[in-house]
Motif scaffolding. Structure first.
Motif, PDB file in Angstrom:
ATOM      1  N   VAL A   1      -0.905  24.895 -71.748  1.00  0.00           N
ATOM      2  CA  VAL A   1      -0.976  23.730 -70.854  1.00  0.00           C
ATOM      3  C   VAL A   1       0.402  23.085 -70.830  1.00  0.00           C
ATOM      4  O   VAL A   1       0.932  22.702 -71.883  1.00  0.00           O
ATOM      5  CB  VAL A   1      -2.017  22.699 -71.347  1.00  0.00           C
ATOM      6  N   TYR A   2       1.001  22.982 -69.638  1.00  0.00           N
ATOM      7  CA  TYR A   2       2.287  22.287 -69.499  1.00  0.00           C
ATOM      8  C   TYR A   2       2.501  21.906 -68.042  1.00  0.00           C
ATOM      9  O   TYR A   2       1.696  22.265 -67.175  1.00  0.00           O
ATOM     10  CB  TYR A   2       3.457  23.129 -70.034  1.00  0.00           C
ATOM     11  N   GLY A   3       3.550  21.170 -67.768  1.00  0.00           N
ATOM     12  CA  GLY A   3       3.785  20.643 -66.432  1.00  0.00           C
ATOM     13  C   GLY A   3       4.091  21.716 -65.403  1.00  0.00           C
ATOM     14  O   GLY A   3       4.605  22.794 -65.719  1.00  0.00           O
TER      15      GLY A   3
ATOM     16  N   HIS B   1      -3.295  25.841 -67.383  1.00  0.00           N
ATOM     17  CA  HIS B   1      -3.478  24.584 -66.652  1.00  0.00           C
ATOM     18  C   HIS B   1      -2.139  23.860 -66.585  1.00  0.00           C
ATOM     19  O   HIS B   1      -1.316  23.978 -67.491  1.00  0.00           O
ATOM     20  CB  HIS B   1      -4.505  23.684 -67.347  1.00  0.00           C
ATOM     21  N   HIS B   2      -1.942  23.093 -65.523  1.00  0.00           N
ATOM     22  CA  HIS B   2      -0.730  22.295 -65.376  1.00  0.00           C
ATOM     23  C   HIS B   2      -1.090  20.823 -65.475  1.00  0.00           C
ATOM     24  O   HIS B   2      -1.982  20.341 -64.771  1.00  0.00           O
ATOM     25  CB  HIS B   2      -0.048  22.570 -64.034  1.00  0.00           C
ATOM     26  N   ALA B   3      -0.406  20.114 -66.346  1.00  0.00           N
ATOM     27  CA  ALA B   3      -0.638  18.674 -66.503  1.00  0.00           C
ATOM     28  C   ALA B   3       0.623  18.051 -67.087  1.00  0.00           C
ATOM     29  O   ALA B   3       1.379  18.717 -67.795  1.00  0.00           O
ATOM     30  CB  ALA B   3      -1.829  18.409 -67.416  1.00  0.00           C
ATOM     31  N   ALA B   4       0.845  16.775 -66.773  1.00  0.00           N
ATOM     32  CA  ALA B   4       2.011  16.057 -67.290  1.00  0.00           C
ATOM     33  C   ALA B   4       1.619  14.861 -68.139  1.00  0.00           C
ATOM     34  O   ALA B   4       2.382  14.423 -68.982  1.00  0.00           O
ATOM     35  CB  ALA B   4       2.903  15.597 -66.131  1.00  0.00           C
ATOM     36  N   ASP B   5       0.415  14.312 -67.921  1.00  0.00           N
ATOM     37  CA  ASP B   5      -0.050  13.164 -68.688  1.00  0.00           C
ATOM     38  C   ASP B   5      -0.547  13.640 -70.047  1.00  0.00           C
ATOM     39  O   ASP B   5      -1.337  14.586 -70.151  1.00  0.00           O
ATOM     40  CB  ASP B   5      -1.188  12.474 -67.926  1.00  0.00           C
ATOM     41  N   TRP B   6      -0.081  12.972 -71.126  1.00  0.00           N
ATOM     42  CA  TRP B   6      -0.422  13.446 -72.463  1.00  0.00           C
ATOM     43  C   TRP B   6      -1.897  13.324 -72.764  1.00  0.00           C
ATOM     44  O   TRP B   6      -2.472  14.166 -73.476  1.00  0.00           O
ATOM     45  CB  TRP B   6       0.407  12.699 -73.514  1.00  0.00           C
TER      46      TRP B   6
ATOM     47  N   VAL C   1      -4.306  13.759 -70.618  1.00  0.00           N
ATOM     48  CA  VAL C   1      -4.930  14.906 -69.948  1.00  0.00           C
ATOM     49  C   VAL C   1      -4.653  16.187 -70.732  1.00  0.00           C
ATOM     50  O   VAL C   1      -5.554  17.014 -70.948  1.00  0.00           O
ATOM     51  CB  VAL C   1      -4.408  15.036 -68.499  1.00  0.00           C
ATOM     52  N   ILE C   2      -3.408  16.372 -71.164  1.00  0.00           N
ATOM     53  CA  ILE C   2      -3.052  17.577 -71.919  1.00  0.00           C
ATOM     54  C   ILE C   2      -3.897  17.684 -73.188  1.00  0.00           C
ATOM     55  O   ILE C   2      -4.476  18.746 -73.486  1.00  0.00           O
ATOM     56  CB  ILE C   2      -1.553  17.563 -72.259  1.00  0.00           C
TER      57      ILE C   2
ATOM     58  N   LEU D   1      -7.501  18.655 -72.467  1.00  0.00           N
ATOM     59  CA  LEU D   1      -7.659  20.083 -72.185  1.00  0.00           C
ATOM     60  C   LEU D   1      -7.629  20.905 -73.467  1.00  0.00           C
ATOM     61  O   LEU D   1      -8.389  21.859 -73.642  1.00  0.00           O
ATOM     62  CB  LEU D   1      -6.559  20.542 -71.222  1.00  0.00           C
TER      63      LEU D   1
END
Length: 306
Positions: A199-201, A225-230, A232-233, A236
């Protein structure tokens, strides 16, 4: 001798940033025709066109790029002149607009403001949360005066637009679902996770940092998965949907998540501050920089890994 008009230089610089006359005009609160006329006048002043048509758009000429290169030096000198005048007339007072990525606000800026209130009560700071990837654009456009951003490596290359100052190297740990087969592995290495879903941006510095850190361990992380908010990360990861690198500045405590220190790999992300070149001598900027460095130094004292 050419009678230089800085307003036309600013229009040319904005066209370089925005890519189209329409977008440049909007950023400058002008009409596209006014910008076009000003750039045509600049071309007549210097003896050659600064833009040329390409289909229904325009592009900068080689002459324009020469002017822009000199313009960067000129604007840096003007920043320094403004800073010197400020120092002569009154010192550290007024407003400093600071832009920073979210964890930088919480971990560095807020404690810095506590120090600043004690030492310089006449100095006011306005904080703007921004994506780390946007900080330098905001700085160059004059929307902020000082910025905090991130990089995979400490910046060593000179940049005519900015003066940078390193703050700290933030260690990166790895977050795994609590029941993961490697959650309790002795001597866990980053390479052990090469085949895991990650999981990373999707873009920006955090993606670049993750890719660079994993590349140093010999693999390309497979994005699940792509996410930037910690938050949310970590959610996941908690749900068992992947693993992720987590900066030490982030509070990663969460039920169902196992955070492991990668002692052998010791990955880092670098936190740096920056001002427009020439502005670093202004007393109000120096005061904010001093407090940021003091907070970073205290963090390094308490957490030597930084």
């Amino acid at each position: 001798m050419i009678d230089w008009d800085l307003r036309k230089f600013r229009m040319l610089r904005e066209l370089e940033r925005q890519g189209t006359v329409t977008a440049a005009a909007e950023a400058l609160s002008m009409t596209p025709s006014a910008v076009s006329q000003a750039l045509a006048a600049l071309g007549r002043q210097v003896g050659g066109p600064v833009v040329e048509p390409v289909g229904r758009r325009v592009r900068l000429t080689e002459l324009a790029h020469i002017l822009l290169e000199h313009g960067r030096t000129v604007f840096a000198q003007l920043e320094q002149a403004e800073a010197d005048v400020e120092a002569y007339l009154g010192g550290a007072a007024g407003v400093v607009r600071v832009g920073s990525f979210a964890t930088g606000v919480e971990a560095l800026l807020v404690p810095s403001l506590d120090l600043l209130r004690e030492s310089r009560p006449t100095l006011r700071v306005e904080i703007r949360e921004a994506e780390a990837s946007d900080v330098f654009s905001l700085l160059e456009q004059g929307d902020i005066d000082l910025g905090l951003s991130l990089a995979a490596q400490a910046h060593t290359d000179p940049d005519a637009r900015f003066t940078r100052f390193p703050l700290l190297a933030d260690p990166l740990d790895v977050a795994l679902p609590a029941g993961h087969r490697l959650a309790d592995k002795t001597g866990l290495r980053l390479a052990d996770l090469a085949d895991e879903p990650w999981v990373y941006g999707a873009s920006g510095p955090w993606r670049e940092i993750t890719l660079a850190v994993c590349a140093s361990a010999g693999f390309v992380p497979r994005p699940a998965h792509h996410a930037a908010d910690w938050g949310v990360i970590l959610s996941l990861v908690q749900a068992g949907m992947g693993v992720a690198l987590i900066p030490r500045l982030v509070d990663s405590r969460r039920p169902g998540v196992r955070v492991r220190v990668l002692a052998a790999d010791r990955p880092r992300r670098h936190v740096t501050g920056a001002v427009r070149r020439g502005a670093e001598v202004a007393p109000r900027f120096q005061e904010v920089m001093r407090c940021l460095r003091a907070v970073a130094e205290e963090r390094r004292r308490l957490h030597p890994a930084m």
